[in-house]
Design a protein around this motif. Structure first.
Motif, PDB file in Angstrom:
ATOM      1  N   PRO A  19       0.793  -1.295   0.069  1.00 25.06           N
ATOM      2  CA  PRO A  19      -0.069  -0.082   0.064  1.00 25.06           C
ATOM      3  C   PRO A  19       0.968   1.470  -0.011  1.00 25.06           C
ATOM      4  O   PRO A  19       2.073   1.303   0.398  1.00 25.06           O
ATOM      5  CB  PRO A  19      -0.850   0.021   1.329  1.00 25.06           C
ATOM      6  CG  PRO A  19       0.091  -0.675   2.020  1.00 25.06           C
ATOM      7  CD  PRO A  19       0.879  -1.959   1.520  1.00 25.06           C
ATOM      8  N   ASN A  20       0.180   2.404  -0.543  1.00 22.22           N
ATOM      9  CA  ASN A  20       0.926   3.540  -0.477  1.00 22.22           C
ATOM     10  C   ASN A  20      -0.318   4.796  -0.013  1.00 22.22           C
ATOM     11  O   ASN A  20      -1.472   4.413  -0.320  1.00 22.22           O
ATOM     12  CB  ASN A  20       1.588   3.936  -1.566  1.00 22.22           C
ATOM     13  CG  ASN A  20       1.035   4.144  -2.793  1.00 22.22           C
ATOM     14  OD1 ASN A  20       0.125   4.913  -3.048  1.00 22.22           O
ATOM     15  ND2 ASN A  20       1.065   3.203  -3.884  1.00 22.22           N
ATOM     16  N   GLU A  21       0.105   5.949   0.227  1.00 25.13           N
ATOM     17  CA  GLU A  21      -0.646   6.789   0.936  1.00 25.13           C
ATOM     18  C   GLU A  21      -1.633   7.385  -0.449  1.00 25.13           C
ATOM     19  O   GLU A  21      -2.644   7.709  -0.389  1.00 25.13           O
ATOM     20  CB  GLU A  21      -0.135   7.925   1.695  1.00 25.13           C
ATOM     21  CG  GLU A  21      -0.842   8.940   2.444  1.00 25.13           C
ATOM     22  CD  GLU A  21      -1.792   8.125   3.588  1.00 25.13           C
ATOM     23  OE1 GLU A  21      -2.951   8.766   3.840  1.00 25.13           O
ATOM     24  OE2 GLU A  21      -1.543   7.039   3.877  1.00 25.13           O
ATOM     25  N   LEU A  22      -0.673   7.615  -1.370  1.00 23.92           N
ATOM     26  CA  LEU A  22      -1.369   8.318  -2.665  1.00 23.92           C
ATOM     27  C   LEU A  22      -2.604   7.408  -3.030  1.00 23.92           C
ATOM     28  O   LEU A  22      -3.996   8.063  -3.225  1.00 23.92           O
ATOM     29  CB  LEU A  22      -0.706   8.383  -3.814  1.00 23.92           C
ATOM     30  CG  LEU A  22      -1.035   8.977  -5.039  1.00 23.92           C
ATOM     31  CD1 LEU A  22      -1.433  10.410  -4.758  1.00 23.92           C
ATOM     32  CD2 LEU A  22       0.060   9.133  -5.923  1.00 23.92           C
ATOM     33  N   ARG A  24      -4.245   5.012  -1.296  1.00 24.00           N
ATOM     34  CA  ARG A  24      -5.119   4.874  -0.243  1.00 24.00           C
ATOM     35  C   ARG A  24      -6.134   6.217  -0.497  1.00 24.00           C
ATOM     36  O   ARG A  24      -7.602   6.083  -0.475  1.00 24.00           O
ATOM     37  CB  ARG A  24      -4.517   4.702   1.012  1.00 24.00           C
ATOM     38  CG  ARG A  24      -5.523   4.586   1.844  1.00 24.00           C
ATOM     39  CD  ARG A  24      -4.937   4.510   3.401  1.00 24.00           C
ATOM     40  NE  ARG A  24      -4.377   5.923   3.874  1.00 24.00           N
ATOM     41  CZ  ARG A  24      -5.179   6.723   4.363  1.00 24.00           C
ATOM     42  NH1 ARG A  24      -6.550   6.509   4.383  1.00 24.00           N
ATOM     43  NH2 ARG A  24      -4.888   7.961   4.545  1.00 24.00           N
ATOM     44  N   ARG A  25      -5.662   7.142  -0.575  1.00 24.04           N
ATOM     45  CA  ARG A  25      -6.493   8.335  -0.587  1.00 24.04           C
ATOM     46  C   ARG A  25      -7.230   8.528  -1.774  1.00 24.04           C
ATOM     47  O   ARG A  25      -8.326   9.096  -1.832  1.00 24.04           O
ATOM     48  CB  ARG A  25      -5.608   9.643  -0.467  1.00 24.04           C
ATOM     49  CG  ARG A  25      -5.316   9.911   1.029  1.00 24.04           C
ATOM     50  CD  ARG A  25      -4.223  11.129   0.978  1.00 24.04           C
ATOM     51  NE  ARG A  25      -4.137  11.453   2.389  1.00 24.04           N
ATOM     52  CZ  ARG A  25      -3.380  12.454   2.884  1.00 24.04           C
ATOM     53  NH1 ARG A  25      -3.116  13.458   2.162  1.00 24.04           N
ATOM     54  NH2 ARG A  25      -2.927  12.428   4.151  1.00 24.04           N
ATOM     55  N   ARG A  26      -6.935   7.995  -2.839  1.00 25.30           N
ATOM     56  CA  ARG A  26      -7.340   8.007  -4.274  1.00 25.30           C
ATOM     57  C   ARG A  26      -8.735   6.942  -4.201  1.00 25.30           C
ATOM     58  O   ARG A  26      -9.793   7.403  -4.308  1.00 25.30           O
ATOM     59  CB  ARG A  26      -6.479   7.402  -5.213  1.00 25.30           C
ATOM     60  CG  ARG A  26      -7.015   7.482  -6.731  1.00 25.30           C
ATOM     61  CD  ARG A  26      -6.122   6.914  -7.740  1.00 25.30           C
ATOM     62  NE  ARG A  26      -6.618   6.663  -8.985  1.00 25.30           N
ATOM     63  CZ  ARG A  26      -6.191   5.986  -9.787  1.00 25.30           C
ATOM     64  NH1 ARG A  26      -4.936   5.293  -9.717  1.00 25.30           N
ATOM     65  NH2 ARG A  26      -6.914   5.587 -10.925  1.00 25.30           N
ATOM     66  N   ILE A  27      -8.690   5.982  -3.406  1.00 26.30           N
ATOM     67  CA  ILE A  27      -9.676   4.884  -3.186  1.00 26.30           C
ATOM     68  C   ILE A  27     -10.688   5.758  -2.288  1.00 26.30           C
ATOM     69  O   ILE A  27     -12.045   5.643  -2.649  1.00 26.30           O
ATOM     70  CB  ILE A  27      -9.044   3.554  -2.699  1.00 26.30           C
ATOM     71  CG1 ILE A  27      -8.180   2.766  -3.623  1.00 26.30           C
ATOM     72  CG2 ILE A  27     -10.263   2.815  -2.194  1.00 26.30           C
ATOM     73  CD1 ILE A  27      -7.243   1.787  -2.985  1.00 26.30           C
ATOM     74  N   GLU A  28     -10.060   6.248  -1.239  1.00 28.00           N
ATOM     75  CA  GLU A  28     -11.141   7.079  -0.316  1.00 28.00           C
ATOM     76  C   GLU A  28     -11.944   8.050  -1.018  1.00 28.00           C
ATOM     77  O   GLU A  28     -13.359   8.114  -0.854  1.00 28.00           O
ATOM     78  CB  GLU A  28     -10.348   7.662   0.843  1.00 28.00           C
ATOM     79  CG  GLU A  28     -10.002   6.794   1.905  1.00 28.00           C
ATOM     80  CD  GLU A  28      -9.186   7.442   3.204  1.00 28.00           C
ATOM     81  OE1 GLU A  28      -8.696   8.568   2.849  1.00 28.00           O
ATOM     82  OE2 GLU A  28      -9.148   6.867   3.997  1.00 28.00           O
ATOM     83  N   VAL A  44     -10.389   3.017   4.474  1.00 22.94           N
ATOM     84  CA  VAL A  44      -9.484   2.181   3.492  1.00 22.94           C
ATOM     85  C   VAL A  44      -8.293   1.796   4.380  1.00 22.94           C
ATOM     86  O   VAL A  44      -7.667   2.806   4.841  1.00 22.94           O
ATOM     87  CB  VAL A  44      -9.274   3.062   2.127  1.00 22.94           C
ATOM     88  CG1 VAL A  44      -8.062   2.162   1.494  1.00 22.94           C
ATOM     89  CG2 VAL A  44     -10.472   3.234   1.612  1.00 22.94           C
ATOM     90  N   VAL A  45      -8.213   0.562   4.639  1.00 19.99           N
ATOM     91  CA  VAL A  45      -7.244   0.151   5.601  1.00 19.99           C
ATOM     92  C   VAL A  45      -5.881  -0.457   4.745  1.00 19.99           C
ATOM     93  O   VAL A  45      -6.078  -1.363   3.826  1.00 19.99           O
ATOM     94  CB  VAL A  45      -7.579  -0.878   6.479  1.00 19.99           C
ATOM     95  CG1 VAL A  45      -6.591  -1.257   7.557  1.00 19.99           C
ATOM     96  CG2 VAL A  45      -8.892  -0.304   7.272  1.00 19.99           C
ATOM     97  N   PRO A  46      -4.815   0.087   5.050  1.00 21.47           N
ATOM     98  CA  PRO A  46      -3.594  -0.676   4.135  1.00 21.47           C
ATOM     99  C   PRO A  46      -3.303  -2.148   4.674  1.00 21.47           C
ATOM    100  O   PRO A  46      -3.517  -2.309   5.884  1.00 21.47           O
ATOM    101  CB  PRO A  46      -2.386   0.262   4.602  1.00 21.47           C
ATOM    102  CG  PRO A  46      -2.940   1.404   5.146  1.00 21.47           C
ATOM    103  CD  PRO A  46      -4.443   1.079   5.753  1.00 21.47           C
ATOM    104  N   GLY A  50      -1.910  -4.372  -0.879  1.00 22.77           N
ATOM    105  CA  GLY A  50      -2.998  -3.553  -1.164  1.00 22.77           C
ATOM    106  C   GLY A  50      -3.908  -2.726   0.002  1.00 22.77           C
ATOM    107  O   GLY A  50      -3.310  -2.230   0.815  1.00 22.77           O
ATOM    108  N   TYR A  51      -5.075  -2.891  -0.079  1.00 24.05           N
ATOM    109  CA  TYR A  51      -6.028  -2.202   0.558  1.00 24.05           C
ATOM    110  C   TYR A  51      -7.400  -3.101   0.869  1.00 24.05           C
ATOM    111  O   TYR A  51      -7.878  -3.527   0.137  1.00 24.05           O
ATOM    112  CB  TYR A  51      -6.329  -0.861  -0.016  1.00 24.05           C
ATOM    113  CG  TYR A  51      -5.305   0.041  -0.590  1.00 24.05           C
ATOM    114  CD1 TYR A  51      -4.545   0.714  -0.142  1.00 24.05           C
ATOM    115  CD2 TYR A  51      -4.856  -0.332  -1.967  1.00 24.05           C
ATOM    116  CE1 TYR A  51      -3.514   1.368  -0.615  1.00 24.05           C
ATOM    117  CE2 TYR A  51      -3.625   0.079  -2.686  1.00 24.05           C
ATOM    118  CZ  TYR A  51      -3.022   0.979  -1.964  1.00 24.05           C
ATOM    119  OH  TYR A  51      -1.694   1.407  -2.377  1.00 24.05           O
TER     120      TYR A  51
END
Length: 119
Positions: A19-22, A24-28, A44-46, A50-51
């Motif tokens: 997972p990466n922060e970018l 994760r935020r895109r999914i959110e 959305v949990v790393p 993945g997530y």
């Protein structure tokens, strides 16, 4: 000025891209466009590779107490995004489909016409 050689340790572990922060935020952000469970806020949990998408269960179909339930598992493997749905009865993740682009996966997850994810 002389050039400096940069030594790279070939045995050093490579950082996994997910997972990466970018992403994760895109999914959110994308989940705000979903068509089901509009009155709850999913998380959305790393996880490794993945997530995991989880959400309070407002339908009470999966959890009569309305607790947090797993909605989807999103993983990136070998150039494809893979989507899994939770088999709540068996407590396992079931492969659903794969996509070359994350946006296409999120579009299917947001619509979920067959209620396989947002139960």
């Amino acid at each position: 000025m002389g050039e400096r050689a940069v030594q790279i340790d070939a045995l050093a572990p490579m950082r996994a891209p997910h997972p990466n922060e970018l992403d994760r935020r895109r999914i959110e952000r994308a989940l705000k466009g979903r068509q089901r469970y509009l009155y709850v806020e999913p998380s959305v949990v790393p996880v490794a590779g993945g997530y995991r998408v989880e959400s309070p269960c407002c339908s009470r179909n999966v959890d009569p107490d309305g607790g947090i339930v797993d909605v989807a598992l999103i993983q990136f493997r070998e150039g494809d995004w893979r989507l899994f749905r939770k088999d709540h009865g068996g407590g396992t993740w079931a492969f659903h489909s794969n996509f070359p682009r994350l946006g296409d996966l999120l579009a299917l997850l947001n619509v979920d016409a067959d209620r396989l994810f947002w139960q």
